[in-house]
Design a protein around this motif. Structure first.
Motif, short mmCIF file in Angstrom:
data_model
loop_
_atom_site.label_atom_id
_atom_site.label_comp_id
_atom_site.label_asym_id
_atom_site.label_seq_id
_atom_site.Cartn_x
_atom_site.Cartn_y
_atom_site.Cartn_z
N ALA A 100 0.83 -1.20 0.00
CA ALA A 100 0.00 0.00 0.00
C ALA A 100 0.87 1.26 0.00
O ALA A 100 0.58 2.22 -0.72
N CYS A 101 1.94 1.26 0.78
CA CYS A 101 2.84 2.42 0.82
C CYS A 101 3.51 2.64 -0.53
O CYS A 101 3.64 3.77 -1.00
N VAL A 102 3.96 1.55 -1.15
CA VAL A 102 4.58 1.66 -2.47
C VAL A 102 3.57 2.19 -3.49
O VAL A 102 3.88 3.06 -4.31
N ALA A 103 2.35 1.70 -3.44
CA ALA A 103 1.31 2.17 -4.36
C ALA A 103 1.05 3.66 -4.16
O ALA A 103 0.89 4.41 -5.14
N ILE A 104 1.01 4.09 -2.92
CA ILE A 104 0.80 5.52 -2.64
C ILE A 104 1.94 6.35 -3.21
O ILE A 104 1.72 7.40 -3.83
N LEU A 105 3.16 5.90 -3.03
CA LEU A 105 4.33 6.63 -3.55
C LEU A 105 4.32 6.68 -5.08
O LEU A 105 4.64 7.71 -5.68
N VAL A 106 3.95 5.58 -5.73
CA VAL A 106 3.89 5.54 -7.20
C VAL A 106 2.82 6.51 -7.70
O VAL A 106 3.05 7.29 -8.63
N ILE A 107 1.66 6.49 -7.08
CA ILE A 107 0.58 7.40 -7.50
C ILE A 107 1.00 8.85 -7.28
O ILE A 107 0.76 9.71 -8.13
N LEU A 108 1.63 9.13 -6.15
CA LEU A 108 2.11 10.48 -5.88
C LEU A 108 3.15 10.91 -6.91
O LEU A 108 3.12 12.05 -7.41
#
Length: 119
Positions: A100-108
């Protein structure tokens, strides 16, 4: 005219069962409509009579006050034992939290990338 006492959408089964038992114990003449599967209708507890609605509302208010206090005590006890919070979730499901953290960083990064080159 029917009086809507409580919405049943997102109400846990144990709470709904306790409210049914409370109304049955106190002889409240109520009826129940279930929430729809797709979330269109809310469902709930209803009564027809004005006096019955006032009595049921006071019972329901007292029940909800007691339930809130019980839930708060339970949460505080679990918090004291370290069973709630980010780190507890991370220890239980580290891969899910990291994904989830990686997905948030990618989206950001994808969202902000066009603006970084403008400066």
């Amino acid at each position: 005219m029917p009086h809507h006492l409580m919405n049943l959408r997102h109400v846990p089964d144990d709470e709904a069962d306790e409210i049914r038992a409370l109304f049955d114990e106190h002889g409240v003449r109520y009826y129940e409509t279930p929430p729809s599967r797709w979330g269109i209708s809310m469902g709930g507890f209803w009564v027809h009579d004005d006096d019955e609605a006032a009595r049921a509302r006071s019972l329901l208010d007292e029940y909800q006050r007691q339930r809130r206090d019980r839930q708060r005590e339970d949460f505080e006890a679990r918090q004291a034992r370290g069973e709630v919070g980010f780190w507890h979730s991370f220890r239980r499901k580290p891969v899910t939290i990291l994904a989830a953290c990686v997905a948030i960083l990618v989206i950001l990064a994808l969202t902000l990338a066009p603006f970084v080159g403008l400066g």
